[in-house]
Structures are given as C-alpha cells and as structure tokens.
Scaffold this active site. Structure first.
Site, PDB file in Angstrom:
ATOM      1  N   GLN A  57       2.891   9.913   1.456  1.00 34.41           N
ATOM      2  CA  GLN A  57       4.201   9.257   1.455  1.00 34.41           C
ATOM      3  C   GLN A  57       5.064   9.645   0.249  1.00 34.41           C
ATOM      4  OE1 GLN A  57       2.381   5.171   2.295  1.00 34.41           O
ATOM      5  NE2 GLN A  57       4.335   5.051   3.371  1.00 34.41           N
ATOM      6  N   HIS A  71      -2.277   7.308   7.224  1.00 32.12           N
ATOM      7  CA  HIS A  71      -1.348   8.248   6.584  1.00 32.12           C
ATOM      8  C   HIS A  71      -2.077   9.519   6.141  1.00 32.12           C
ATOM      9  CE1 HIS A  71       2.392   6.033   6.446  1.00 32.12           C
ATOM     10  NE2 HIS A  71       1.815   4.971   5.929  1.00 32.12           N
ATOM     11  N   HIS A 124      -3.972   1.082   8.460  1.00 31.19           N
ATOM     12  CA  HIS A 124      -2.590   1.577   8.363  1.00 31.19           C
ATOM     13  C   HIS A 124      -2.468   2.615   7.229  1.00 31.19           C
ATOM     14  CE1 HIS A 124       1.942   1.040   8.291  1.00 31.19           C
ATOM     15  NE2 HIS A 124       1.689   1.697   7.172  1.00 31.19           N
ATOM     16  N   GLU A 125      -2.986   2.253   6.049  1.00 32.60           N
ATOM     17  CA  GLU A 125      -2.833   3.156   4.894  1.00 32.60           C
ATOM     18  C   GLU A 125      -3.588   4.463   5.102  1.00 32.60           C
ATOM     19  OE1 GLU A 125      -0.604   2.925   2.753  1.00 32.60           O
ATOM     20  OE2 GLU A 125      -0.124   0.887   3.367  1.00 32.60           O
ATOM     21  N   GLY A 161       0.836  -1.188   0.000  1.00 32.99           N
ATOM     22  CA  GLY A 161       0.000   0.000   0.000  1.00 32.99           C
ATOM     23  C   GLY A 161       0.869   1.235   0.000  1.00 32.99           C
ATOM     24  N   CYS A 198       6.281  -0.133   7.451  1.00 29.99           N
ATOM     25  CA  CYS A 198       5.853   1.017   6.650  1.00 29.99           C
ATOM     26  C   CYS A 198       7.012   1.483   5.790  1.00 29.99           C
ATOM     27  CB  CYS A 198       5.410   2.142   7.584  1.00 29.99           C
ATOM     28  SG  CYS A 198       4.827   3.599   6.700  1.00 29.99           S
ATOM     29  N   LEU A 199       6.723   1.781   4.538  1.00 34.31           N
ATOM     30  CA  LEU A 199       7.767   2.245   3.619  1.00 34.31           C
ATOM     31  C   LEU A 199       8.384   3.567   4.095  1.00 34.31           C
ATOM     32  CD1 LEU A 199       5.994   1.459   0.218  1.00 34.31           C
ATOM     33  CD2 LEU A 199       7.766   0.098   1.376  1.00 34.31           C
TER      34      LEU A 199
END
Ligand code: NI
Length: 176
Positions: free
Chosen positions: A55, A149, A145-146, A50, A103-104
């Site tokens: 991000q 953001h 989670h996504e 995701g 997480c990225l």
C-alpha cells in the site's frame, strides 16, 4: 524525522502484485526498520488499523496492525502495534462470518465480506522468531484483509454480492 509514505490507491499496479518474502537479513536491516517506521506514521495519520507494504508501493511481505477500541468497527478488541514479517494464513474452519470492510487504498467505500472466522497466522518477528497466532472473529477478518494485500488481493475481490458495496457516507445514513 520519519517521513510518512503516500498510500497508493486501487488502480496502481503494485496493489495487484504478489509481494516478495523478506530474507532474514532484510528483516533486520535499517532500510526495513525505516520502512516500518514510516508505515506506522502513515497508518496513524489516517486512523487506519492496518497497513501492508504494497500500500506504500513496496512489494514486500510485510504488514502492520494496530487496533484501538474504535466505535466505528463496533469491537472491543484492543490490539497493540504488531509488525508481521512474511505472514501466512491457514483457515481453521469452513465457517464464515461477514464484516463491513474498508481499505485505505479504496477510500470512501465499504463492503460486506465473508471470510473464515477462525484462522492461524504464522509469521516472523524482527528477532526472526517464528510465531503463531490463532485469531477468531473480527481480528481474523483484519488479518485476512491485511495479508490479502501481500498476494495482490483487495477486499472488493471477496465481495460475493456487489450490492453489498457502497459509499461510506450513504451507508452511514442508513445506520442513523
Ligand atoms: Ni486494505
């Protein structure tokens, strides 16, 4: 050719901002189509499941999710690519479940996060249809989670005991 976007990391102020909603005309604009394309490329290049617009340093309420069956997440969910415009989450239960999240934008770390295990997601499609999804289990965690953001939250904010935060390679050693 679509350029991939650089993924910003924890410490960058954009990750802590509440993202702005997209208007209908923005959702259908060439600029946003290009943004989505570049986000897909960025996510796939690093093997993420995701990616949210903040991000890539764009503070808009937009996220993509794509889950292949992946051993590292110990799940059999196969969830094709979806683009979510202006998504909202409503928890449907007080029951929680905990998953190890990464997480990225927080590379190298994993943390155990408890979240509601059943939620409703309301969002717009590119055709401006309003859709609803009921999600449970791992998928419910991925959505939360996504979409966190989009309100300036990172998963580390949701870890109740920081002993459950660690470096991926150390945690992996424990598992092996
Ligand atoms: Ni993330």
């Amino acid at each position: 050719m679509t350029k991939k976007q650089e993924i910003i990391k924890m410490g960058h102020p954009t990750l802590r901002k509440v993202a702005r909603e997209l208007s209908d005309s923005e959702i259908q604009s060439k600029e946003i189509d290009e943004l989505v394309k570049s986000m897909i490329k960025s996510m796939r290049d690093v093997g993420g499941i995701g990616l949210a617009a903040p991000q890539v340093n764009v503070s808009l309420k937009l996220a993509i999710i794509e889950i292949d069956e992946q051993d590292r997440y110990d799940t059999d969910i196969d969830y094709g690519l979806q683009v979510f415009y202006n998504p909202e989450i409503t928890p449907l239960t007080d029951e929680t479940q905990a998953f190890w999240e990464g997480c990225l934008s927080v590379p190298g770390l994993r943390g155990l996060v408890s979240r509601p295990n059943k939620i409703k997601v309301t969002y717009k499609t590119r055709d401006l249809e309003v859709r609803e999804i009921i999600a449970e289990g791992f998928l419910a965690t991925v959505f939360q989670h996504e979409f966190d953001h989009l309100i300036g939250k990172l998963y580390i904010d949701r870890i109740s005991d920081l002993q459950n935060l660690g470096y991926e390679d150390e945690l992996q050693k424990l598992e092996d």
